[in-house]
Design a protein around this motif. Structure first.
Motif, PDB file in Angstrom:
ATOM      1  N   VAL A  48     -67.695 138.518  -4.650  1.00  0.00           N
ATOM      2  CA  VAL A  48     -67.631 137.963  -3.412  1.00  0.00           C
ATOM      3  C   VAL A  48     -67.637 136.387  -3.217  1.00  0.00           C
ATOM      4  N   PRO A  77     -67.078 133.693  -5.044  1.00  0.00           N
ATOM      5  CA  PRO A  77     -65.993 132.560  -4.893  1.00  0.00           C
ATOM      6  C   PRO A  77     -65.268 132.528  -3.905  1.00  0.00           C
ATOM      7  N   TYR A  78     -65.028 133.625  -2.899  1.00  0.00           N
ATOM      8  CA  TYR A  78     -64.206 133.662  -1.752  1.00  0.00           C
ATOM      9  C   TYR A  78     -65.039 132.893  -0.635  1.00  0.00           C
ATOM     10  N   LEU A  79     -66.202 132.359  -0.704  1.00  0.00           N
ATOM     11  CA  LEU A  79     -66.947 131.717  -0.024  1.00  0.00           C
ATOM     12  C   LEU A  79     -66.208 130.215   0.301  1.00  0.00           C
ATOM     13  N   LEU A  95     -63.505 129.802   0.887  1.00  0.00           N
ATOM     14  CA  LEU A  95     -62.617 129.847   2.164  1.00  0.00           C
ATOM     15  C   LEU A  95     -62.787 129.188   3.220  1.00  0.00           C
ATOM     16  N   ALA A 142     -71.455 127.757   1.999  1.00  0.00           N
ATOM     17  CA  ALA A 142     -70.231 127.950   1.014  1.00  0.00           C
ATOM     18  C   ALA A 142     -70.474 127.256  -0.135  1.00  0.00           C
ATOM     19  N   GLY A 172     -63.723 123.602  -1.189  1.00  0.00           N
ATOM     20  CA  GLY A 172     -63.083 124.975  -0.961  1.00  0.00           C
ATOM     21  C   GLY A 172     -62.338 125.575  -2.160  1.00  0.00           C
ATOM     22  N   LEU A 194     -63.292 128.084  -5.131  1.00  0.00           N
ATOM     23  CA  LEU A 194     -62.143 129.443  -5.393  1.00  0.00           C
ATOM     24  C   LEU A 194     -61.877 129.446  -6.706  1.00  0.00           C
ATOM     25  N   ALA A 227     -61.435 133.260  -7.767  1.00  0.00           N
ATOM     26  CA  ALA A 227     -61.066 133.989  -6.465  1.00  0.00           C
ATOM     27  C   ALA A 227     -59.478 134.045  -7.064  1.00  0.00           C
ATOM     28  N   PHE A 228     -58.904 135.358  -6.183  1.00  0.00           N
ATOM     29  CA  PHE A 228     -57.501 135.307  -6.378  1.00  0.00           C
ATOM     30  C   PHE A 228     -56.641 135.243  -7.454  1.00  0.00           C
TER      31      PHE A 228
END
Length: 199
Positions: free
Chosen positions: A70, A72-74, A76, A119, A187, A191, A196-197
């Protein structure tokens, strides 16, 4: 309290938080001339860093609140805040209004600063957890105390840079552009580095 542990804590904090000085300087510059803005930046920085410490300490004791996938999604959070600040700056420029969004609102908000701090500290958590896990409770308390003292030093440094005439003039002129760029950059970095993604 071992001088060696204090030295290690100072070094660890400095290495993992060097980028925060620029972000703090930008936040202080955005709040220049607004009553209470500096206090909100400091409060937000402490709130965000306390969140980082809480997660790192919990993880060191084996109760990870945020699963590693989770983290890496910080990214955002600062990405969204950067896009919002950039949109407002563009809108103000288009409307011919010399004030930025932060100036309309009285400077940065505590929770905005805290969100960016937290983040941006996702990688800090990854570094702090193994150190805390092997340090023991006493040493962990020393690390935490030193870190919290250094947050104040970092805030003072950020404010110092934001109030130097040359830097303050540049931040006043370009801060409304630089802050969104820095936040979006942070950001995206969080990510991408975290995968992430599927990046």
């Amino acid at each position: 309290m071992s001088a060696g542990i204090i030295g290690q804590a100072v070094g660890l904090f400095a290495v993992t938080n060097i980028d925060d000085i620029l972000i703090l300087a930008l936040f202080f510059a955005q709040g220049a001339g607004h009553r209470g803005a500096a206090a909100r930046v400091v409060a937000g920085q402490y709130l965000g860093f306390l969140g980082i410490l809480a997660v790192a300490v919990a993880a060191a004791f084996g109760a990870m609140f945020l699963p590693e996938p989770v983290l890496p999604y910080l990214g955002l959070l600062p990405l969204a805040l950067g896009i919002k600040a950039g949109w407002q700056a563009w809108k103000d420029h288009r409307d011919g209004d010399g004030q930025t969004a932060e100036e309309h609102a009285g400077g940065p908000k505590v929770l905005e600063v805290a969100a960016v701090t937290f983040a941006n500290g996702g990688d800090n958590i990854g570094v702090y957890v193994p150190v805390f896990a092997t340090a023991g409770v006493g040493s962990m308390a020393v690390y935490g105390t030193v870190f919290l003292v250094l947050v104040a030093v970092w805030c003072a440094a950020g404010r110092f840079f934001a109030t130097r005439p040359i830097i303050a003039k540049a931040l006043s002129r370009w801060g409304h552009v630089l802050l969104p760029v820095v936040l979006v950059g942070i950001g995206l970095l969080i990510l991408i580095e975290g995968g992430a993604f599927g990046l």
